[in-house]
Design a protein around this motif. Structure first.
Motif, short mmCIF file in Angstrom:
data_model
loop_
_atom_site.label_atom_id
_atom_site.label_comp_id
_atom_site.label_asym_id
_atom_site.label_seq_id
_atom_site.Cartn_x
_atom_site.Cartn_y
_atom_site.Cartn_z
N ASP A 68 -3.17 10.82 65.19
CA ASP A 68 -2.47 10.88 66.41
C ASP A 68 -2.26 12.35 65.95
O ASP A 68 -1.77 13.44 67.31
N THR A 69 -1.45 12.62 65.13
CA THR A 69 -0.66 13.90 64.62
C THR A 69 -1.28 15.06 64.72
O THR A 69 -1.30 16.34 65.38
N LEU A 70 -2.99 15.09 64.25
CA LEU A 70 -4.23 16.33 64.77
C LEU A 70 -4.47 16.01 66.30
O LEU A 70 -4.13 17.45 66.97
N GLU A 71 -3.91 15.23 67.39
CA GLU A 71 -4.76 15.12 68.69
C GLU A 71 -3.39 16.03 69.45
O GLU A 71 -3.81 16.97 70.38
N LEU A 72 -2.07 15.26 68.69
CA LEU A 72 -1.47 16.24 69.42
C LEU A 72 -1.11 17.40 69.37
O LEU A 72 -1.08 18.69 69.68
N ASN A 73 -1.21 18.59 67.56
CA ASN A 73 -0.95 19.79 67.88
C ASN A 73 -3.07 20.23 68.13
O ASN A 73 -3.18 21.41 68.75
N LEU A 74 -4.05 19.62 68.53
CA LEU A 74 -4.83 19.66 69.14
C LEU A 74 -5.19 20.98 70.11
O LEU A 74 -4.41 21.71 70.99
N LYS A 75 -3.58 19.79 70.74
CA LYS A 75 -3.42 20.04 72.69
C LYS A 75 -2.47 22.18 72.39
O LYS A 75 -2.98 22.62 72.95
N ILE A 76 -2.33 22.08 71.66
CA ILE A 76 -0.73 23.47 71.18
C ILE A 76 -1.88 24.17 71.27
O ILE A 76 -1.96 25.68 71.64
N LEU A 77 -2.91 24.23 70.03
CA LEU A 77 -3.35 24.84 69.94
C LEU A 77 -5.09 25.68 70.54
O LEU A 77 -5.09 26.89 70.75
N GLU A 78 -5.33 24.18 71.76
CA GLU A 78 -6.08 24.83 72.63
C GLU A 78 -5.53 25.43 73.64
O GLU A 78 -6.28 26.33 74.32
N HIS A 79 -4.27 25.59 74.17
CA HIS A 79 -3.27 26.10 74.26
C HIS A 79 -2.97 28.29 74.36
O HIS A 79 -3.50 28.56 75.07
N TYR A 80 -2.78 27.88 72.69
CA TYR A 80 -3.16 29.64 72.03
C TYR A 80 -4.57 29.93 72.33
O TYR A 80 -4.40 30.60 71.27
N GLU A 81 -5.66 28.98 72.42
CA GLU A 81 -6.90 29.60 72.28
C GLU A 81 -7.09 29.44 70.90
O GLU A 81 -7.73 30.83 70.30
N GLU A 82 -6.22 28.82 69.82
CA GLU A 82 -7.25 28.63 68.82
C GLU A 82 -8.30 28.19 68.39
O GLU A 82 -7.81 27.27 67.78
N TYR A 83 -9.27 28.33 68.44
CA TYR A 83 -10.78 27.64 68.91
C TYR A 83 -11.17 27.53 67.58
O TYR A 83 -11.43 26.57 67.49
N GLU A 84 -10.82 28.11 66.54
CA GLU A 84 -11.35 27.88 64.85
C GLU A 84 -10.63 26.89 64.72
O GLU A 84 -11.05 25.65 64.12
N TYR A 85 -9.32 27.09 64.72
CA TYR A 85 -8.29 25.78 64.67
C TYR A 85 -9.13 24.35 64.91
O TYR A 85 -8.86 23.25 64.71
N CYS A 86 -9.12 23.94 66.73
CA CYS A 86 -9.04 23.98 67.51
C CYS A 86 -11.20 22.75 66.75
O CYS A 86 -10.79 21.50 66.89
N MET A 87 -11.51 23.75 66.01
CA MET A 87 -13.13 23.16 65.77
C MET A 87 -13.09 22.51 64.58
O MET A 87 -13.09 20.88 64.43
N ARG A 88 -11.74 23.18 63.56
CA ARG A 88 -12.11 22.10 62.92
C ARG A 88 -10.78 21.28 62.86
O ARG A 88 -11.49 20.03 62.22
N ILE A 89 -9.82 20.68 63.49
CA ILE A 89 -9.17 19.72 63.84
C ILE A 89 -10.38 18.18 64.14
O ILE A 89 -10.38 17.52 64.19
N LYS A 90 -11.11 18.89 65.67
CA LYS A 90 -12.24 18.11 66.27
C LYS A 90 -12.58 17.08 64.78
O LYS A 90 -12.84 16.49 64.67
N GLN A 91 -13.71 17.66 63.99
CA GLN A 91 -14.79 17.69 63.08
C GLN A 91 -13.56 16.39 62.67
O GLN A 91 -14.30 15.98 61.77
N THR A 92 -12.28 17.09 62.33
CA THR A 92 -11.43 16.08 61.09
C THR A 92 -11.45 14.52 61.93
O THR A 92 -11.56 13.57 61.19
N ILE A 93 -10.44 15.24 63.00
CA ILE A 93 -11.09 13.17 63.46
C ILE A 93 -11.98 12.30 63.66
O ILE A 93 -12.12 11.62 63.85
N ASN A 94 -13.08 12.88 64.12
CA ASN A 94 -14.45 12.65 63.90
C ASN A 94 -14.54 12.11 62.43
O ASN A 94 -14.64 10.28 62.65
N LYS A 95 -13.93 13.37 61.56
CA LYS A 95 -14.29 12.21 60.31
C LYS A 95 -13.35 11.10 60.15
O LYS A 95 -14.59 9.42 59.62
#
Length: 100
Positions: A68-95
């Motif tokens: 839940d924490t990662l998903e919430l922060n994913l939205k913030i980082l997507e807004h700022y177009e921090e795509y490297e962070y977004c990719m790492r978050i999505k991979q971690t959530i999937n794992k």
């Protein structure tokens, strides 16, 4: 190492969060990813030294709420177009979701 922020009052913390949401989000994500396999229930992320009240707030992450924490922060980082962070978050959530 835990980052410490110095503020005058609790109200200043609310303003600070709104103005520095990207920085705080990155700290949260970095702490979460750095401690995935630590076995800790709570991960200490930030200290907030509140001058007026002579108090220190310890901001922690509950690893039971990590997805839940990662998903919430994913939205913030997507807004700022921090795509490297977004990719790492999505991979971690999937794992985390695949490991149950």
């Amino acid at each position: 190492m835990v980052k410490t922020y110095y503020i005058n009052s609790y109200n200043d913390w609310e303003i600070f969060l709104q103005e520095h949401d990207l920085e705080i989000s990155k700290l949260i994500v970095d702490s979460a990813l750095d401690n995935l396999d630590s076995g800790k229930r709570y991960i200490h992320v930030i200290d907030v030294d509140v001058e007026e009240d002579d108090a220190i707030l310890e901001i922690t992450l509950d690893t039971h709420e990590l997805v839940d924490t990662l998903e919430l922060n994913l939205k913030i980082l997507e807004h700022y177009e921090e795509y490297e962070y977004c990719m790492r978050i999505k991979q971690t959530i999937n794992k985390l979701e695949s490991n149950g």
